[in-house]
Design an enzyme around this catalytic site. Structure first.
Site, short mmCIF file in Angstrom:
data_model
loop_
_atom_site.label_atom_id
_atom_site.label_comp_id
_atom_site.label_asym_id
_atom_site.label_seq_id
_atom_site.Cartn_x
_atom_site.Cartn_y
_atom_site.Cartn_z
N LYS A 53 0.84 -1.20 0.00
CA LYS A 53 0.00 0.00 0.00
C LYS A 53 0.88 1.26 0.00
O LYS A 53 0.60 2.21 -0.73
CB LYS A 53 -0.94 -0.01 1.22
CG LYS A 53 -2.05 -1.06 1.09
CD LYS A 53 -2.86 -1.26 2.37
CE LYS A 53 -3.85 -2.42 2.19
NZ LYS A 53 -4.64 -2.74 3.39
N GLN A 97 -5.04 -1.34 9.56
CA GLN A 97 -4.81 -2.66 8.96
C GLN A 97 -5.35 -3.75 9.88
O GLN A 97 -5.07 -3.76 11.08
CB GLN A 97 -3.31 -2.87 8.69
CG GLN A 97 -2.98 -4.15 7.94
CD GLN A 97 -3.56 -4.21 6.53
OE1 GLN A 97 -3.67 -3.19 5.85
NE2 GLN A 97 -3.97 -5.38 6.10
N ASP A 120 -11.40 2.65 4.10
CA ASP A 120 -11.79 1.23 3.97
C ASP A 120 -13.31 1.07 3.86
O ASP A 120 -13.78 -0.02 3.53
CB ASP A 120 -11.32 0.45 5.20
CG ASP A 120 -10.04 -0.33 4.94
OD1 ASP A 120 -9.87 -0.82 3.81
OD2 ASP A 120 -9.22 -0.44 5.87
N1 GUN Z 1 -6.99 -6.91 6.09
C1 GUN Z 1 -7.37 -7.71 5.07
N2 GUN Z 1 -8.03 -6.99 4.13
C2 GUN Z 1 -8.07 -5.73 4.59
C3 GUN Z 1 -8.62 -4.52 4.08
O1 GUN Z 1 -9.22 -4.45 3.00
N3 GUN Z 1 -8.44 -3.42 4.84
C4 GUN Z 1 -7.80 -3.46 6.03
N4 GUN Z 1 -7.70 -2.33 6.71
N5 GUN Z 1 -7.29 -4.55 6.54
C5 GUN Z 1 -7.41 -5.68 5.82
#
Ligand code: GUN
Length: 284
Positions: A53, A97, A120
């Site tokens: 990311k 996350q 998100d």
């Molecule tokens: N962990 C697995 N997928 C995701 C996601 O799309 N966003 C976040 N913040 N954590 C994750």
């Protein structure tokens, strides 16, 4: 034999588009678009995702800032960090996350994120807006799945979409999005009786269950579109939830793992960060 849905290529095209929009913002307004990421502890998979990311942010000109509290951080201290980021007008997006260490209540932390910075789309306000088809910030993985279908001109309306997996991150929001696009939607999960009987009805089959190569050719209808959200590490290799080689013989379209949904998730995160920035501009 199925044709490949190339998420890597589509994600690169989206990143290029976002980069040109961000370049305009940073040149005209001498401002930056900022994403702050909170990574609690040392989950190895999460560390990899966060690195990807950050790299994607750098590529398009989004300034990312990583906060890495220790595994044993107290809930109140994590909430304090979220409060600080909420109040900081330089922070446009906040990404927590997941998963979190087990002593931390995920909902309590997600609920604290300012909905306008919730890149998100996990805050209850944004979940509610999605349910009403009014959301501006959509969860990244399901948004990436729908974007892929659209970019390949794969029709959704009237199709039977079967989603295997009912998570808040993928299955449930994707079901809502496909419903808004007039699909007939079924959601299967670990307690579903006779899974194959349902997956065999799918015109569009989306798998998000996290079990390596669990979906076999015998569970897939001839000509189905197969979107594999699973990313599973097996003997140091990444495989999806779908037994790719045998299912590709039956499907009309299929996403590979890696190079399918994964890069699209990150592209959607960048897109949401830009959207969050714009929402904050029009608010002030
Ligand atoms: N962990 C697995 N997928 C995701 C996601 O799309 N966003 C976040 N913040 N954590 C994750």
């Amino acid at each position: 034999m199925a044709k490949i849905i190339d998420g890597k290529k589509e994600a690169a095209a989206i990143r290029a588009q976002i980069k040109s929009q961000i370049d305009k913002i940073t040149i005209q307004q001498t401002e930056k678009v900022n994403l702050d990421v909170i990574l609690v502890g040392h989950n190895p998979a999460s560390e990899v995702y966060v690195r990807l990311k950050e790299k994607a942010c750098a590529e398009v000109g989004i300034v990312s800032c990583k906060h890495t509290p220790p595994t044993d951080i107290a809930l109140k201290d994590l909430l304090l960090l979220v409060d600080q980021l909420n109040e900081d007008s330089n922070v446009n997006g906040i990404l927590l996350q997941l998963p979190l260490p087990s002593h931390l209540n995920i909902s309590k932390v997600l609920d604290r994120i300012d909905p306008i910075k919730d890149v998100d789309g996990f805050h209850p306000i944004n979940v509610g807006l999605l349910s009403q088809n009014q959301a501006k910030l959509l969860p990244c993985t399901p948004a990436g799945c729908v974007e892929l279908l659209d970019r390949y001109n794969i029709p959704i309306q009237g199709k039977h979409a079967v989603i295997v997996g009912r998570s808040n991150i993928v299955g449930k929001p994707l079901a809502t999005m496909l419903l808004h696009r007039n699909a007939t939607v079924s959601i299967c999960h670990s307690k579903t009786v006779d899974l194959a009987a349902i997956t065999l009805q799918a015109d569009i089959l989306v798998t998000a269950l996290g079990i390596p190569e669990m979906i076999k050719a015998g569970m897939v209808k001839e000509g189905a579109v197969v979107i594999d959200v699973g990313i599973n590490r097996v003997e140091n290799q990444l495989v999806g939830d779908v037994a790719f080689a045998e299912v590709a013989e039956k499907a009309s379209w299929i996403t590979p793992v890696p190079g399918g949904v994964g890069p699209m998730t990150i592209a959607m995160l960048l897109s949401n960060t830009l959207t969050a920035y714009r929402l904050q501009q029009t608010k002030s």
